[in-house]
Write an enzyme that holds these catalytic residues in place. Structure first.
Site, short mmCIF file in Angstrom:
data_model
loop_
_atom_site.label_atom_id
_atom_site.label_comp_id
_atom_site.label_asym_id
_atom_site.label_seq_id
_atom_site.Cartn_x
_atom_site.Cartn_y
_atom_site.Cartn_z
N VAL A 11 4.66 -6.19 -4.21
CA VAL A 11 4.67 -5.23 -5.32
C VAL A 11 5.51 -3.99 -4.98
O VAL A 11 6.39 -3.59 -5.75
CB VAL A 11 3.23 -4.82 -5.70
CG1 VAL A 11 3.20 -3.61 -6.61
CG2 VAL A 11 2.53 -6.00 -6.38
N THR A 121 -4.02 -3.05 -7.15
CA THR A 121 -5.11 -3.45 -8.05
C THR A 121 -6.42 -2.93 -7.49
O THR A 121 -6.84 -3.34 -6.40
CB THR A 121 -5.14 -4.99 -8.15
OG1 THR A 121 -3.87 -5.43 -8.66
CG2 THR A 121 -6.24 -5.46 -9.08
N PHE A 150 1.67 -5.97 -13.29
CA PHE A 150 1.42 -7.30 -13.85
C PHE A 150 2.49 -8.31 -13.46
O PHE A 150 2.55 -9.39 -14.03
CB PHE A 150 1.33 -7.21 -15.38
CG PHE A 150 0.17 -6.36 -15.84
CD1 PHE A 150 -1.11 -6.90 -15.95
CD2 PHE A 150 0.35 -5.02 -16.14
CE1 PHE A 150 -2.18 -6.12 -16.36
CE2 PHE A 150 -0.72 -4.23 -16.54
CZ PHE A 150 -1.99 -4.78 -16.66
N LYS A 152 4.67 -11.27 -11.78
CA LYS A 152 4.29 -12.57 -11.21
C LYS A 152 5.21 -12.86 -10.05
O LYS A 152 6.44 -12.71 -10.19
CB LYS A 152 4.47 -13.70 -12.25
CG LYS A 152 3.68 -13.52 -13.52
CD LYS A 152 3.86 -14.71 -14.46
CE LYS A 152 5.25 -14.80 -15.09
NZ LYS A 152 5.61 -13.72 -16.01
N GLU A 153 4.66 -13.26 -8.93
CA GLU A 153 5.52 -13.68 -7.83
C GLU A 153 6.38 -14.84 -8.31
O GLU A 153 5.93 -15.68 -9.07
CB GLU A 153 4.67 -14.10 -6.62
CG GLU A 153 4.07 -12.90 -5.93
CD GLU A 153 3.15 -13.28 -4.77
OE1 GLU A 153 3.28 -14.39 -4.24
OE2 GLU A 153 2.30 -12.45 -4.42
N ASN A 209 -6.35 -10.50 -15.41
CA ASN A 209 -6.35 -11.59 -14.41
C ASN A 209 -7.53 -12.55 -14.61
O ASN A 209 -7.40 -13.75 -14.46
CB ASN A 209 -6.35 -11.02 -12.99
CG ASN A 209 -4.93 -10.76 -12.52
OD1 ASN A 209 -3.98 -10.99 -13.26
ND2 ASN A 209 -4.78 -10.31 -11.30
N CYS A 261 -3.92 -12.82 -5.88
CA CYS A 261 -4.48 -12.00 -6.96
C CYS A 261 -5.70 -12.62 -7.64
O CYS A 261 -6.79 -12.06 -7.56
CB CYS A 261 -3.40 -11.67 -7.98
SG CYS A 261 -2.14 -10.60 -7.29
N LYS A 264 -9.09 -13.09 -5.54
CA LYS A 264 -9.74 -11.84 -5.10
C LYS A 264 -10.10 -10.94 -6.28
O LYS A 264 -11.10 -10.24 -6.25
CB LYS A 264 -8.88 -11.13 -4.05
CG LYS A 264 -7.81 -10.25 -4.61
CD LYS A 264 -7.18 -9.37 -3.54
CE LYS A 264 -5.93 -8.68 -4.04
NZ LYS A 264 -6.11 -7.75 -5.14
N ARG A 330 -1.20 -17.58 0.29
CA ARG A 330 -2.56 -17.07 0.33
C ARG A 330 -3.43 -17.82 -0.67
O ARG A 330 -3.06 -17.96 -1.83
CB ARG A 330 -2.57 -15.55 0.04
CG ARG A 330 -1.92 -14.75 1.16
CD ARG A 330 -1.84 -13.26 0.86
NE ARG A 330 -0.72 -12.91 0.01
CZ ARG A 330 -0.38 -11.65 -0.30
NH1 ARG A 330 -1.07 -10.64 0.20
NH2 ARG A 330 0.65 -11.40 -1.08
P1 NAD Z 1 1.30 -7.14 0.48
O1 NAD Z 1 0.27 -7.51 1.45
O2 NAD Z 1 2.47 -8.03 0.25
O3 NAD Z 1 1.91 -5.70 0.84
C1 NAD Z 1 1.13 -4.60 1.19
C2 NAD Z 1 1.94 -3.73 2.15
O4 NAD Z 1 1.22 -2.53 2.40
C3 NAD Z 1 2.17 -4.38 3.51
O5 NAD Z 1 3.56 -4.40 3.80
C4 NAD Z 1 1.41 -3.49 4.48
O6 NAD Z 1 2.03 -3.40 5.76
C5 NAD Z 1 1.43 -2.17 3.75
N1 NAD Z 1 0.38 -1.24 4.18
C6 NAD Z 1 -0.94 -1.49 4.40
N2 NAD Z 1 -1.57 -0.34 4.77
C7 NAD Z 1 -0.63 0.63 4.77
C8 NAD Z 1 -0.67 2.02 5.07
N3 NAD Z 1 -1.80 2.62 5.42
N4 NAD Z 1 0.47 2.71 4.98
C9 NAD Z 1 1.62 2.11 4.60
N5 NAD Z 1 1.72 0.81 4.31
C10 NAD Z 1 0.61 0.07 4.40
O7 NAD Z 1 0.53 -6.86 -0.89
P2 NAD Z 1 1.07 -7.06 -2.38
O8 NAD Z 1 1.01 -8.51 -2.74
O9 NAD Z 1 2.34 -6.30 -2.56
O10 NAD Z 1 -0.10 -6.35 -3.20
C11 NAD Z 1 -0.25 -4.95 -3.22
C12 NAD Z 1 -1.25 -4.61 -4.32
O11 NAD Z 1 -0.71 -4.99 -5.59
C13 NAD Z 1 -2.61 -5.33 -4.20
O12 NAD Z 1 -3.60 -4.49 -4.67
C14 NAD Z 1 -2.42 -6.51 -5.15
O13 NAD Z 1 -3.66 -6.96 -5.65
C15 NAD Z 1 -1.60 -5.90 -6.24
N6 NAD Z 1 -0.79 -6.85 -7.01
C16 NAD Z 1 -0.15 -7.88 -6.38
C17 NAD Z 1 0.64 -8.75 -7.12
C18 NAD Z 1 1.33 -9.90 -6.46
O14 NAD Z 1 1.78 -10.80 -7.17
N7 NAD Z 1 1.46 -9.93 -5.13
C19 NAD Z 1 0.78 -8.56 -8.50
C20 NAD Z 1 0.14 -7.49 -9.10
C21 NAD Z 1 -0.64 -6.64 -8.35
#
Ligand code: NAD
Length: 444
Positions: A11, A121, A150, A152-153, A209, A261, A264, A330
């Site tokens: 994200v 999220t 929102f 989508k990967e 979701n 997503c 969880k 995941r």
């Molecule tokens: P991710 O695990 O790919 O990335 C999270 C990043 O945050 C990692 O690179 C990690 O090193 C970094 N991080 C963790 N703690 C940190 C800190 N204290 N300081 C700085 N960096 C830190 O996660 P993601 O898939 O990008 O998801 C992030 C959020 O967005 C989650 O809440 C997820 O539910 C939400 N989200 C994800 C998607 C998706 O498709 N992946 C879509 C919508 C929303």
């Protein structure tokens, strides 16, 4: 605008690249020094179509920089996004540790007014906790905004650049104006920026979701009933999807949803209900049906081989990612299936166009598992092919070549991507989801 994004994962990195691409100056912060080092060299740690080009171009033009320093990020950003992970805690709730750590750190480095945006999220009420964490370490003025994501990967850039809508939860007109200005370039076709109160924005993400996951679980449940009752889930899917009140999207049955997503977020919603004294029965069932669905293909495989068992059998697996066009594994259904087959004593040849490295990291090294460099190599000497992810390149395979490579012409398709008519002509035995099997040559 000067923007800082904390968390450079799926994200954060996409958001950072897209905001830079619309002319903003963006600093991406991540605590993972190795990740930041790679990003500085133009190496993108995840697979996401179009992301690499966008990151490299904007970095080259000086609008996108990377750092591990919160101090630098907070000093530079007028608007600071929190986009760190919110994994599932032991009790199913969202683990807010990273979000609150970042919030506190922002507070510690603030020297003037900042808009702090929750993009992760997070359950309803989190903005209040973020506000409290910041206020506990600073007397500087700030506003906390909720802006759930929102995307989508696999289609993240497109989704971010052309969102159906942008949801923004604010406390004041000042916060609303900043967010409207920031997102204006992304909604030029008049897709709405929905400005609402903060708890409603937080809730919207989970409701969206859970609704999508409900459609998947509902269709999976119907597909199981179709099998028993002699109906064809494909016909049923089209039959209901053409009702304009229902619509065609998110109606494909399969072997369950995965990813970072849906699983969880449904769990966290159940937990939020619990915290407010409500038992969210429907949400509990969405999750339960999904868990059971991940085991459907394994059961079909066991049933096919019967008393002969799976020990010593060799399976080719096509597709490991939780969905196509991503390397994210995941909660992938392929993980559940591969573990079952390995426990039963089978050996596996695995292929995925993008997700073999991430899959191996999660599954661990295994003497019964080989990763191969193309889908046909996986078939050599296989007792059966198992399809776990609907990558486009698997849809029209060369059946003649497959028959020559495999020990028996047998396919278990967890995503219903093959044409049963063609399969029948080619003499394969074919098991799929919610549709009658094709009983070809490989009966045992
Ligand atoms: P991710 O695990 O790919 O990335 C999270 C990043 O945050 C990692 O690179 C990690 O090193 C970094 N991080 C963790 N703690 C940190 C800190 N204290 N300081 C700085 N960096 C830190 O996660 P993601 O898939 O990008 O998801 C992030 C959020 O967005 C989650 O809440 C997820 O539910 C939400 N989200 C994800 C998607 C998706 O498709 N992946 C879509 C919508 C929303």
């Amino acid at each position: 605008m000067n923007i800082t994004i904390v968390g450079s994962g799926y994200v954060g990195l996409v958001a950072g690249a897209c905001f830079a691409d619309t002319g903003n100056d963006v600093v991406c912060v991540d605590s993972n020094a190795q990740k930041i080092e790679r990003l500085r060299k133009g190496e993108i740690p995840i697979f996401e179509p179009g992301l690499s080009d966008m990151v490299i171009r904007n970095a080259k033009e000086g609008r996108l920089t990377f750092t591990t320093s919160m101090k630098e990020g907070v000093e530079k950003g007028e608007v600071i996004f929190i986009a760190v992970g919110t994994p599932q805690d032991e009790d199913g709730s969202a683990d807010l540790r990273h979000v609150l750590d970042v919030a506190k750190s922002i507070g510690q480095h603030m020297t003037g007014f900042k808009v702090i945006v929750d993009k992760s999220t997070v359950p309803v009420g989190t903005a209040q906790r973020v506000r409290a964490a910041i206020a506990s370490v600073t007397s500087q003025p700030f506003e906390v905004v909720s802006n759930p994501e929102f995307l989508k990967e696999g289609a993240a850039i497109d989704d971010f650049m052309k969102p159906d809508r942008v949801v923004v939860g604010v406390e004041s007109e000042r916060g609303a104006k900043v967010m409207r200005d920031l997102y204006a370039p992304f909604v030029r076709t008049n897709n709405p920026i929905l400005v609402m109160d903060v708890p409603s924005a937080e809730m919207t993400k989970y409701a969206a979701n859970a609704m999508l996951a409900a459609r998947v679980s509902f269709m999976n449940e119907i597909s199981n009933l179709c099998e028993r009752a002699g109906a064809d889930v494909d016909s049923v899917r089209v039959g209901i999807g053409t009702d304009s009140r229902i619509g065609m999207s998110f109606l494909f049955p399969g072997i369950g949803y995965g990813g970072s997503c849906f699983p969880k977020d449904v769990q966290a919603l159940i937990r939020t209900g619990h915290d407010f004294g409500l038992d969210l029965k429907l949400s509990r069932s969405i999750e339960e049906v999904n868990k059971a669905q991940k085991k459907v293909l394994g059961r079909k495989i066991s049933q096919h081989f019967g008393d002969a068992g799976l020990k010593g059998r060799h399976f080719a697996v096509w597709g490991l990612a939780f969905k196509p066009k991503t390397d994210d594994v995941r909660e992938a259904p392929a993980l559940v299936l591969c573990k079952e087959l390995l426990e039963a004593g089978a050996t596996l040849s695995l292929f995925d166009p993008e997700a073999m490295k991430t899959f191996e990291e999660l599954l661990g090294k295994h003497s019964q598992v080989t990763y191969v460099s193309n889908n046909y190599d996986a078939l050599k000497g296989a007792d059966a092919l198992v399809i776990c992810t609907e990558w486009n390149e698997f849809r029209r395979p060369n059946f003649k070549k497959m028959r020559e490579l495999m020990k028996a012409p047998l396919i278990f398709d967890g995503r219903n991507i093959l044409d049963r008519g063609v399969i029948a002509q080619e003499g394969f035995t074919y098991h799929c989801i919610g549709r009658k099997p094709v009983l070809g040559a490989a009966q045992n």
